[in-house]
Motif scaffolding. Structure first.
Motif, short mmCIF file in Angstrom:
data_model
loop_
_atom_site.label_atom_id
_atom_site.label_comp_id
_atom_site.label_asym_id
_atom_site.label_seq_id
_atom_site.Cartn_x
_atom_site.Cartn_y
_atom_site.Cartn_z
N ALA A 158 76.06 -40.14 -58.62
CA ALA A 158 74.65 -40.18 -58.21
C ALA A 158 74.06 -41.57 -58.44
O ALA A 158 73.26 -42.06 -57.63
CB ALA A 158 73.86 -39.12 -58.97
N GLN A 192 69.83 -33.19 -57.42
CA GLN A 192 71.06 -32.42 -57.61
C GLN A 192 71.07 -31.64 -58.92
O GLN A 192 71.97 -30.83 -59.15
CB GLN A 192 72.27 -33.36 -57.59
CG GLN A 192 72.46 -34.12 -56.29
CD GLN A 192 73.70 -35.01 -56.37
OE1 GLN A 192 74.83 -34.52 -56.39
NE2 GLN A 192 73.49 -36.32 -56.41
N LEU A 239 72.51 -44.05 -55.54
CA LEU A 239 71.18 -44.68 -55.61
C LEU A 239 71.28 -46.18 -55.40
O LEU A 239 70.45 -46.79 -54.70
CB LEU A 239 70.53 -44.38 -56.96
CG LEU A 239 69.98 -42.97 -57.17
CD1 LEU A 239 69.56 -42.78 -58.63
CD2 LEU A 239 68.79 -42.71 -56.25
N THR A 297 68.12 -37.61 -57.44
CA THR A 297 68.76 -37.24 -56.18
C THR A 297 68.69 -35.74 -55.91
O THR A 297 69.34 -35.23 -55.00
CB THR A 297 70.24 -37.69 -56.17
OG1 THR A 297 70.91 -37.12 -57.30
CG2 THR A 297 70.35 -39.21 -56.21
#
Length: 349
Positions: free
Chosen positions: A252, A189, A256, A187
């Motif tokens: 996260a 991050q 997803l 993602t």
């Protein structure tokens, strides 16, 4: 205990039995100690280094907490043996550089390892599965106390334990946690998280610690400084940070699943299929694919294989392990073939 005995054993810290073991692979507490009035290893002469080795070996033999350990002198190990121990996280790359007057002490469960004449005279560590730093500290504290009855450590009241590197002075303690963070990577991050970790004065390293890059979405997080803080304070600080990272990784993963489930399932299943069918595969590709399969296991997309088996594979597919399994030296191409063969066998359903 012989090194060959370890090939078919699962290290205790790999068994995925500890807290948060879906994201936290292992916790490690390491203590640096030096003998009083003896130069640090990089400044000691051969006689001094040999005396340190003999003194520590004698102290280990007298310590009840270390009765189930074996001492391996590096002069007795070949290059594959040394790499094998590095791959199992039982010793460092630095210890393996030169073999003279060096040794590593390992217990049968591979929970305890003591390096002699690395950067410091003694680098002892205890590893536990999952987020379990306090348990690791309780074990290593008893070992440290027992060894201090046999050895005189370099210590000053205002500075604490003296170490070759000033950042280790004080408690001499380094706490580290190995994390699997595929969702934060996927993602985009992870760079933000790593920057935040650095601002809080923590280090982030790869799978094999200092000097290694992050592969397979594995990251080791550790404290930078031990001076001016108690062991309990250091552990509490690390635990607080790790809990935040675990929460962000979980968020996260949920993102997803809710926003890109089909894409995630495709990547997981493609990775699993490649591992089960490949006949030639490199260690780097294997680690990346295993990372996705492990994520799929955690999210119950793959239900036929356990996390323990996947954790084992991350170690077994390494070059020295393949050569120990085959009991001979292998070329790079031979290792790629044997690695694929091993994976197909382990993942056969």
């Amino acid at each position: 205990m012989q090194l060959a005995d370890l090939v078919n054993r699962t290290s205790e810290w790999l068994k995925s039995t500890g807290p948060n073991s879906d994201i936290v692979i292992s916790s490690r507490i390491r203590l640096a100690r030096n003998l009083d009035k003896v130069p640090f290893p990089h400044w000691a002469n051969k006689k001094q280094s040999e005396n340190v080795l003999l003194s520590v070996e004698e102290a280990v033999a007298k310590t009840a907490e270390l009765k189930n350990t074996t001492t391996f002198r590096l002069m007795d190990l070949d290059s594959i043996d040394k790499q094998f121990l590095i791959e199992r996280h039982m010793m460092s790359l630095e210890l393996a550089q030169k073999s003279d007057h060096k040794a590593v002490v390992i217990d049968e469960e591979e929970t305890i390892a003591i390096m002699i004449n690395e950067e410091d005279h003694i680098r002892m560590q205890v590893m536990q599965s999952g987020l379990n730093l306090f348990e690791a500290w309780n074990i290593i504290n008893k070992i440290d106390s027992a060894l201090s009855k046999e050895l005189s450590f370099a210590f000053l009241a205002d500075l604490g334990y003296l170490t070759a590197c000033p950042t280790n002075a004080g408690t001499g303690m380094r706490g580290s946690v190995m994390l699997h963070l595929p969702a934060l990577v996927m993602t985009n991050q992870i760079n933000r998280v790593l920057a935040a970790i650095a601002k809080l004065s923590f280090n982030t390293r790869g799978l094999y610690g200092e000097g290694t890059q992050a592969h397979g979405n594995f990251f080791q997080v550790s404290n930078q400084v031990s001076l001016g803080h108690s062991e309990e304070e250091i552990i509490e600080n690390i635990n607080g940070l790790i809990r935040q990272i675990v929460e962000q990784e979980n968020q996260a993963r949920q993102a997803l699943l809710s926003e890109n489930r089909l894409l995630l399932e495709d990547r997981v299943n493609r990775s699993f299929a490649l591992l089960k069918s490949a006949h030639i595969i490199s260690s780097q590709e294997t680690i990346d694919l295993l990372s996705m399969v492990r994520l799929g296991c955690d999210l119950e997309m793959i239900k036929n294989i356990g996390r323990k088996t996947l954790n084992e594979l991350f170690i077994l597919i390494q070059p020295a392990h393949l050569q120990k399994i085959e009991n001979k030296k292998l070329s790079s191409n031979e290792r790629d073939f044997k690695r694929a063969e091993l994976i197909r066998k382990k993942l056969a359903i």
